[in-house]
Design a protein around this motif. Sequence first.
Motif, short mmCIF file in Angstrom:
data_model
loop_
_atom_site.label_atom_id
_atom_site.label_comp_id
_atom_site.label_asym_id
_atom_site.label_seq_id
_atom_site.Cartn_x
_atom_site.Cartn_y
_atom_site.Cartn_z
N ALA A 1 42.21 81.72 56.77
CA ALA A 1 41.34 80.92 56.46
C ALA A 1 41.24 80.70 54.59
N HIS A 2 40.98 79.38 54.29
CA HIS A 2 41.04 79.30 52.73
C HIS A 2 39.84 78.66 52.58
N VAL B 1 44.40 74.15 64.05
CA VAL B 1 43.61 74.37 62.88
C VAL B 1 42.04 74.11 63.31
N ASN B 2 41.41 74.74 62.21
CA ASN B 2 39.96 74.62 62.46
C ASN B 2 39.37 74.57 61.04
N ALA B 3 38.02 74.42 60.94
CA ALA B 3 37.12 74.90 59.65
C ALA B 3 36.15 75.67 59.88
N GLN B 4 35.66 76.35 58.91
CA GLN B 4 34.45 77.32 59.01
C GLN B 4 33.46 77.23 58.09
N ILE B 5 32.30 77.36 58.66
CA ILE B 5 31.20 77.31 57.64
C ILE B 5 30.65 78.71 57.58
N GLY B 6 30.85 79.43 56.53
CA GLY B 6 30.67 80.83 56.57
C GLY B 6 31.74 81.44 57.52
N SER B 7 31.42 82.09 58.50
CA SER B 7 32.42 82.74 59.39
C SER B 7 32.21 81.99 60.78
N THR B 8 31.57 80.77 60.98
CA THR B 8 31.35 80.13 62.07
C THR B 8 32.29 78.79 62.46
N ALA C 1 30.77 69.20 67.24
CA ALA C 1 29.59 68.96 67.99
C ALA C 1 28.15 68.69 67.43
N SER C 2 27.09 68.43 67.89
CA SER C 2 25.83 68.10 67.26
C SER C 2 25.39 69.56 66.54
N GLY C 3 25.17 69.53 65.16
CA GLY C 3 24.73 70.67 64.33
C GLY C 3 25.94 71.52 63.91
N ALA C 4 27.07 71.47 64.64
CA ALA C 4 27.97 72.30 64.14
C ALA C 4 28.44 72.37 62.70
N GLY C 5 28.71 71.12 62.24
CA GLY C 5 29.07 70.94 60.96
C GLY C 5 28.09 70.97 59.98
N ASP C 6 26.73 71.32 60.13
CA ASP C 6 25.74 71.30 59.24
C ASP C 6 25.86 72.40 58.24
N MET C 7 25.73 72.12 56.92
CA MET C 7 25.79 72.73 55.81
C MET C 7 24.60 72.78 55.00
N ALA C 8 24.08 74.02 54.41
CA ALA C 8 22.98 74.16 53.80
C ALA C 8 23.41 74.30 52.25
N GLY D 1 24.72 75.84 49.18
CA GLY D 1 25.30 77.17 48.89
C GLY D 1 26.19 77.81 49.95
N ASP D 2 26.31 76.86 51.18
CA ASP D 2 27.18 77.31 52.09
C ASP D 2 28.79 77.24 51.87
N ILE D 3 29.65 77.96 52.12
CA ILE D 3 30.94 77.89 51.98
C ILE D 3 31.65 77.38 53.17
N LEU D 4 32.54 76.37 52.75
CA LEU D 4 33.52 75.61 53.56
C LEU D 4 35.03 76.42 53.70
N SER D 5 35.52 76.73 54.55
CA SER D 5 36.87 77.32 54.80
C SER D 5 37.73 76.32 55.66
N LEU D 6 38.89 76.01 55.15
CA LEU D 6 39.83 75.39 56.39
C LEU D 6 40.90 76.46 56.79
N GLU D 7 41.00 76.47 58.15
CA GLU D 7 41.76 77.58 58.67
C GLU D 7 43.17 77.01 59.51
N VAL D 8 44.26 77.86 59.41
CA VAL D 8 45.17 77.93 60.40
C VAL D 8 45.09 78.90 61.20
#
Length: 117
Positions: free
Chosen positions: A23-24, A50-57, A77-84, A86-93
């Motif tokens: 994850a990057h 591939v996927n993305a993570q907000i924090g570790s989710t 899915a509904s609510g899964a992409g919500d970021m507050a 200060g949240d960190i977005l990672s892109l993951e292989v």
Amino acid sequence: MAYQRRMITESIRLTGAPVASAAHVVWRAPVACKVVALRGYRTGGAAAAVNAQIGSTDVLAADLTAGDATFTSGTPASGAGDMAAGDILSLEVASGDATLVVIQADIAVDADVYDVA
């Protein structure tokens, strides 16, 4: 100031023989926002998940199989992409043996802000 929806695209291009699973971190949300789409592209090898993570989710419930020489996309899915703010977005292989992987996340910012970068 009028309400404006802004779209931001964050992406990463990875190469390897094959690209390593990892994850990057690519972005920190300056305001509340939402990941609205995730896209994956790959060349070489047989597959790349591939996927993305907000924090570790994970943003997507199931990893996206990156298309060969074409972008494949998924929607959280509904609510899964919500970021507050200060949240960190990672892109993951998550797995695979591709030699080139591009991951792209589209982020909607619904805020009255002058500059979001």
